[in-house]
Design a protein around this motif. Structure first.
Motif, PDB file in Angstrom:
ATOM      1  N   ASP A 339     -17.317  -2.944 -28.131  1.00 60.97           N
ATOM      2  CA  ASP A 339     -17.381  -1.525 -28.503  1.00 60.97           C
ATOM      3  C   ASP A 339     -17.592  -1.356 -30.007  1.00 60.97           C
ATOM      4  O   ASP A 339     -18.280  -0.421 -30.444  1.00 60.97           O
ATOM      5  CB  ASP A 339     -16.076  -0.819 -28.102  1.00 60.97           C
ATOM      6  N   ILE A 340     -16.993  -2.237 -30.781  1.00 59.78           N
ATOM      7  CA  ILE A 340     -17.047  -2.115 -32.247  1.00 59.78           C
ATOM      8  C   ILE A 340     -18.495  -2.065 -32.733  1.00 59.78           C
ATOM      9  O   ILE A 340     -18.834  -1.320 -33.658  1.00 59.78           O
ATOM     10  CB  ILE A 340     -16.301  -3.285 -32.921  1.00 59.78           C
ATOM     11  N   GLU A 341     -19.357  -2.824 -32.099  1.00 54.92           N
ATOM     12  CA  GLU A 341     -20.767  -2.870 -32.487  1.00 54.92           C
ATOM     13  C   GLU A 341     -21.436  -1.505 -32.364  1.00 54.92           C
ATOM     14  O   GLU A 341     -22.438  -1.235 -33.021  1.00 54.92           O
ATOM     15  CB  GLU A 341     -21.525  -3.882 -31.616  1.00 54.92           C
ATOM     16  N   LYS A 342     -20.867  -0.631 -31.529  1.00 52.17           N
ATOM     17  CA  LYS A 342     -21.465   0.682 -31.279  1.00 52.17           C
ATOM     18  C   LYS A 342     -20.732   1.801 -32.032  1.00 52.17           C
ATOM     19  O   LYS A 342     -20.876   2.975 -31.691  1.00 52.17           O
ATOM     20  CB  LYS A 342     -21.439   0.979 -29.773  1.00 52.17           C
ATOM     21  N   LEU A 343     -19.942   1.424 -33.016  1.00 51.94           N
ATOM     22  CA  LEU A 343     -19.148   2.400 -33.774  1.00 51.94           C
ATOM     23  C   LEU A 343     -19.492   2.331 -35.266  1.00 51.94           C
ATOM     24  O   LEU A 343     -18.721   1.834 -36.084  1.00 51.94           O
ATOM     25  CB  LEU A 343     -17.652   2.134 -33.560  1.00 51.94           C
ATOM     26  N   PRO A 344     -20.671   2.841 -35.647  1.00 49.38           N
ATOM     27  CA  PRO A 344     -21.100   2.709 -37.047  1.00 49.38           C
ATOM     28  C   PRO A 344     -20.195   3.438 -38.044  1.00 49.38           C
ATOM     29  O   PRO A 344     -19.994   2.961 -39.164  1.00 49.38           O
ATOM     30  CB  PRO A 344     -22.515   3.305 -37.047  1.00 49.38           C
ATOM     31  N   TYR A 345     -19.636   4.582 -37.633  1.00 51.62           N
ATOM     32  CA  TYR A 345     -18.793   5.313 -38.601  1.00 51.62           C
ATOM     33  C   TYR A 345     -17.467   4.587 -38.817  1.00 51.62           C
ATOM     34  O   TYR A 345     -16.959   4.534 -39.937  1.00 51.62           O
ATOM     35  CB  TYR A 345     -18.540   6.746 -38.134  1.00 51.62           C
ATOM     36  N   LEU A 346     -16.909   4.017 -37.765  1.00 50.51           N
ATOM     37  CA  LEU A 346     -15.696   3.208 -37.922  1.00 50.51           C
ATOM     38  C   LEU A 346     -15.941   2.066 -38.906  1.00 50.51           C
ATOM     39  O   LEU A 346     -15.136   1.810 -39.811  1.00 50.51           O
ATOM     40  CB  LEU A 346     -15.244   2.652 -36.580  1.00 50.51           C
ATOM     41  N   ARG A 347     -17.073   1.374 -38.737  1.00 52.03           N
ATOM     42  CA  ARG A 347     -17.375   0.242 -39.610  1.00 52.03           C
ATOM     43  C   ARG A 347     -17.607   0.718 -41.039  1.00 52.03           C
ATOM     44  O   ARG A 347     -17.258   0.031 -41.998  1.00 52.03           O
ATOM     45  CB  ARG A 347     -18.597  -0.514 -39.078  1.00 52.03           C
ATOM     46  N   ALA A 348     -18.159   1.927 -41.181  1.00 50.00           N
ATOM     47  CA  ALA A 348     -18.337   2.498 -42.519  1.00 50.00           C
ATOM     48  C   ALA A 348     -16.991   2.815 -43.154  1.00 50.00           C
ATOM     49  O   ALA A 348     -16.802   2.648 -44.363  1.00 50.00           O
ATOM     50  CB  ALA A 348     -19.196   3.754 -42.438  1.00 50.00           C
ATOM     51  N   VAL A 349     -16.031   3.272 -42.338  1.00 49.59           N
ATOM     52  CA  VAL A 349     -14.678   3.540 -42.842  1.00 49.59           C
ATOM     53  C   VAL A 349     -14.050   2.258 -43.371  1.00 49.59           C
ATOM     54  O   VAL A 349     -13.427   2.241 -44.449  1.00 49.59           O
ATOM     55  CB  VAL A 349     -13.795   4.147 -41.722  1.00 49.59           C
ATOM     56  N   VAL A 350     -14.206   1.160 -42.644  1.00 49.04           N
ATOM     57  CA  VAL A 350     -13.649  -0.123 -43.082  1.00 49.04           C
ATOM     58  C   VAL A 350     -14.303  -0.579 -44.389  1.00 49.04           C
ATOM     59  O   VAL A 350     -13.625  -1.013 -45.326  1.00 49.04           O
ATOM     60  CB  VAL A 350     -13.817  -1.196 -41.984  1.00 49.04           C
ATOM     61  N   LYS A 351     -15.615  -0.461 -44.469  1.00 53.99           N
ATOM     62  CA  LYS A 351     -16.316  -0.870 -45.690  1.00 53.99           C
ATOM     63  C   LYS A 351     -15.895  -0.020 -46.887  1.00 53.99           C
ATOM     64  O   LYS A 351     -15.686  -0.541 -47.992  1.00 53.99           O
ATOM     65  CB  LYS A 351     -17.834  -0.764 -45.486  1.00 53.99           C
ATOM     66  N   GLU A 352     -15.775   1.293 -46.667  1.00 52.30           N
ATOM     67  CA  GLU A 352     -15.379   2.173 -47.762  1.00 52.30           C
ATOM     68  C   GLU A 352     -13.951   1.883 -48.208  1.00 52.30           C
ATOM     69  O   GLU A 352     -13.629   1.953 -49.406  1.00 52.30           O
ATOM     70  CB  GLU A 352     -15.522   3.635 -47.329  1.00 52.30           C
ATOM     71  N   THR A 353     -13.087   1.520 -47.263  1.00 51.37           N
ATOM     72  CA  THR A 353     -11.720   1.130 -47.614  1.00 51.37           C
ATOM     73  C   THR A 353     -11.721  -0.121 -48.476  1.00 51.37           C
ATOM     74  O   THR A 353     -11.016  -0.197 -49.498  1.00 51.37           O
ATOM     75  CB  THR A 353     -10.889   0.880 -46.338  1.00 51.37           C
ATOM     76  N   LEU A 354     -12.504  -1.108 -48.099  1.00 52.05           N
ATOM     77  CA  LEU A 354     -12.570  -2.351 -48.861  1.00 52.05           C
ATOM     78  C   LEU A 354     -13.205  -2.133 -50.237  1.00 52.05           C
ATOM     79  O   LEU A 354     -12.893  -2.851 -51.193  1.00 52.05           O
ATOM     80  CB  LEU A 354     -13.350  -3.402 -48.076  1.00 52.05           C
ATOM     81  N   ARG A 355     -14.095  -1.154 -50.338  1.00 51.21           N
ATOM     82  CA  ARG A 355     -14.674  -0.824 -51.647  1.00 51.21           C
ATOM     83  C   ARG A 355     -13.605  -0.265 -52.578  1.00 51.21           C
ATOM     84  O   ARG A 355     -13.446  -0.733 -53.716  1.00 51.21           O
ATOM     85  CB  ARG A 355     -15.813   0.189 -51.492  1.00 51.21           C
ATOM     86  N   LEU A 356     -12.879   0.740 -52.114  1.00 53.05           N
ATOM     87  CA  LEU A 356     -11.899   1.408 -52.969  1.00 53.05           C
ATOM     88  C   LEU A 356     -10.611   0.612 -53.148  1.00 53.05           C
ATOM     89  O   LEU A 356      -9.945   0.722 -54.179  1.00 53.05           O
ATOM     90  CB  LEU A 356     -11.555   2.783 -52.381  1.00 53.05           C
ATOM     91  N   PHE A 357     -10.258  -0.187 -52.127  1.00 51.12           N
ATOM     92  CA  PHE A 357      -8.965  -0.880 -52.154  1.00 51.12           C
ATOM     93  C   PHE A 357      -9.134  -2.359 -51.814  1.00 51.12           C
ATOM     94  O   PHE A 357      -8.615  -2.840 -50.793  1.00 51.12           O
ATOM     95  CB  PHE A 357      -7.993  -0.235 -51.165  1.00 51.12           C
ATOM     96  N   PRO A 358      -9.838  -3.123 -52.645  1.00 53.46           N
ATOM     97  CA  PRO A 358      -9.973  -4.559 -52.370  1.00 53.46           C
ATOM     98  C   PRO A 358      -8.602  -5.227 -52.422  1.00 53.46           C
ATOM     99  O   PRO A 358      -7.830  -4.971 -53.354  1.00 53.46           O
ATOM    100  CB  PRO A 358     -10.885  -5.056 -53.501  1.00 53.46           C
ATOM    101  N   PRO A 359      -8.260  -6.064 -51.429  1.00 46.68           N
ATOM    102  CA  PRO A 359      -6.917  -6.670 -51.386  1.00 46.68           C
ATOM    103  C   PRO A 359      -6.546  -7.422 -52.661  1.00 46.68           C
ATOM    104  O   PRO A 359      -5.396  -7.385 -53.099  1.00 46.68           O
ATOM    105  CB  PRO A 359      -6.999  -7.611 -50.189  1.00 46.68           C
ATOM    106  N   GLY A 360      -7.514  -8.118 -53.258  1.00 49.35           N
ATOM    107  CA  GLY A 360      -7.291  -8.796 -54.541  1.00 49.35           C
ATOM    108  C   GLY A 360      -8.184  -8.168 -55.585  1.00 49.35           C
ATOM    109  O   GLY A 360      -9.340  -8.594 -55.744  1.00 49.35           O
ATOM    110  N   PRO A 361      -7.718  -7.154 -56.306  1.00 45.66           N
ATOM    111  CA  PRO A 361      -8.595  -6.381 -57.204  1.00 45.66           C
ATOM    112  C   PRO A 361      -9.304  -7.226 -58.264  1.00 45.66           C
ATOM    113  O   PRO A 361     -10.431  -6.924 -58.643  1.00 45.66           O
ATOM    114  CB  PRO A 361      -7.638  -5.385 -57.871  1.00 45.66           C
TER     115      PRO A 361
END
Length: 492
Positions: A339-361
């Protein structure tokens, strides 16, 4: 005669001017990166803010440039804060920036350089990285871990549902960390362990500590007096004992069936059949375990926690991603990897989270193995390097509305977050990039999809949207300072 005398006296000046104009090498001599004034012996240590180093160094970069230098005791430090400079490193100098400084915490946790994550770049660490990439975290191997991720995501959903049935707020920070730690433990160790979470937390904390022996060796007695050296030794011993017990359990013929095919099992099999390019020892396996454990669990938990925090702050984005998931899944109980492959906005949310909040800044520190030039500045060999991934991903010259949570930006353009695009590098890049990127992304996407699919989320009684904070704990990680507590309502 007088003319000859004047010419003789002027000859040195003429020669100096001639060589200055005829020596292009001298004329183009590169200077070290600029930086703040420093004091004798301690350099800039009195100025260094260890509470939030990524934001402190970001502020300094605005004054001194995207490639700047500091001196921490006897160590030269260069901080890179622009995608342009990272692109130059990626393209021309990745090998030069491939080593690690011999810092106390990294050195102790690396089993004297036997791992791929924390140690200087040697042939051994190079081969260990190859094993991780080719044998442990290839696409086929990650596929075998997906049932574990689904199972742990299901357990997390059940735990939240129990809280929802009593109308109690869920401590999502704790719940998410439990999911991440159990997932990594089962993938790497074959089963969950009661003391695993505490070991993980202690090891992560010590990686952010500054030890005097690393910067002012003659003051190493301060580390002993403060108890920091003893703390580091204890954490290493606890981690070492834990790894030995787990490895011994894997070597027992009567071991649990769940240990078949996990990371330790694969490594032990390679040790037995000699399929690696060098002789794998138990210390190699321990070192690999420590690197995977620390890097794997923390990054997954941090990303999930910040994603939910950001979505609660942006209700429109929350509604959009939940609508996408529910439209696809319908009455399906659990979202799966297909299902994840068919959820582009969810994947965009994850990418945007990693952009703003990288675990190791600041990523893990690197060290140059020889002299090189970046952005026209000369960087000496043996220089410690911080790459400020947090600052790069919030650069307003690269990103429109850089500080705003806008998943749509990743729908408008295909932007890689796995180490190929210098604008956003939450997992690092090149020789020092994280080999477990595929596993980490799968765990984050699967867990987030299911908690958004199954529940509506509300703030606890008396709390308003403006009360949602983005404060982080002091140190080199990007953990939320205040636990994320939300009230879940099961979607019928």
């Amino acid at each position: 005669m007088q003319f000859i005398l004047i010419l003789f006296l002027a000859l040195p000046i003429i020669l100096i001017l001639y060589f200055k104009t005829q020596n292009p090498k001298h004329a183009k001599q590169e200077l070290p990166p600029p930086g703040p004034p420093r004091l004798p012996f301690i350099g800039n240590m009195h100025q260094f803010d260890g509470r939030s180093p990524h934001t402190y160094l970001h502020r300094l970069s605005k004054q001194y440039g995207a490639v700047m230098s500091l001196k921490l005791g006897f160590r030269r430090l260069v901080v890179i804060s622009s995608a342009e400079a990272v692109k130059e490193v990626m393209k021309s100098h990745d090998a030069v920036f491939s080593s690690r400084p011999a810092l106390a915490a990294l050195r102790r946790l690396s089993y004297d350089g036997l791992d791929f994550a924390f140690s200087p770049y040697t042939e051994t660490s190079k081969e260990m990285k190859k094993i991780s990439t080719v044998h442990l975290f290839n696409t086929k191997q990650v596929q075998t871990f997906l049932p574990i991720m689904r199972d742990e995501a299901s357990k997390m959903v059940e735990k939240i549902a129990r809280d929802a049935s009593s109308s109690a707020a869920t401590d999502l920070s704790e719940t998410i960390m439990s999911f991440a730690a159990n997932t990594v433990a089962r993938i790497v160790l074959g089963k969950s362990y009661g003391n695993f979470f505490h070991l993980l937390h202690d090891a992560e904390a010590v990686l952010g500590d500054l030890f005097m022996e690393d910067f002012l060796p003659w003051l190493r007695w301060i580390d002993n007096l403060s108890g920091m050296a003893a703390k580091l030794d204890k954490i290493f011993q606890d981690m070492d004992t834990f790894c030995e017990e787990v490895i011994e359990e894997h070597m027992n013929p009567n071991r649990p069936k769940s240990m078949e095919g996990d990371i330790i099992d694969v490594m032990l099999r390679m040790k037995r059949d000699g399929s690696a390019s060098f002789d794998i020892t138990l210390d190699h396996i321990k070192a690999l375990l420590v690197g995977i454990i620390i890097g794997g669990g923390d990054g997954t938990a941090t990303a999930l926690e910040w994603a939910l925090t950001a979505l609660m702050k942006k209700p429109l984005s929350m509604k959009k991603v939940q609508a996408e998931i529910r439209q696809l899944a319908g009455k399906k109980e659990m979202i799966d990897e297909e299902d994840i492959e068919k959820l582009p906005y969810l994947r965009a949310v994850v990418k945007e989270t990693l952009r703003l909040f990288p675990p190791g800044p600041l990523l893990l520190p690197r060290e140059t193995i020889k002299k090189c030039s970046i952005n026209g500045y000369e960087i000496e060999g043996g220089t410690m390097v911080y790459i400020n991934a947090w600052a790069i991903a919030r650069d307003p010259t690269t990103w429109e509305n850089a500080d705003e949570f806008l998943p749509e930006r990743f729908l408008a353009a295909e932007i890689d977050v796995r180490g190929q695009n210098p604008m956003v590098i939450p997992f690092g890049f090149g020789r020092r990039g994280c080999p477990g990127i595929g596993m980490g992304m799968s765990a984050i996407e699967l867990a987030l999809a299911n908690v958004l699919h199954k529940f509506e989320w509300e703030l606890p009684h008396g709390m308003k949207e403006e009360d949602i904070d983005f404060d982080s704990e002091p140190g080199f990680g990007l953990h939320k300072k205040n636990a994320l507590r939300l009230v879940a309502k099961v979607v019928m």
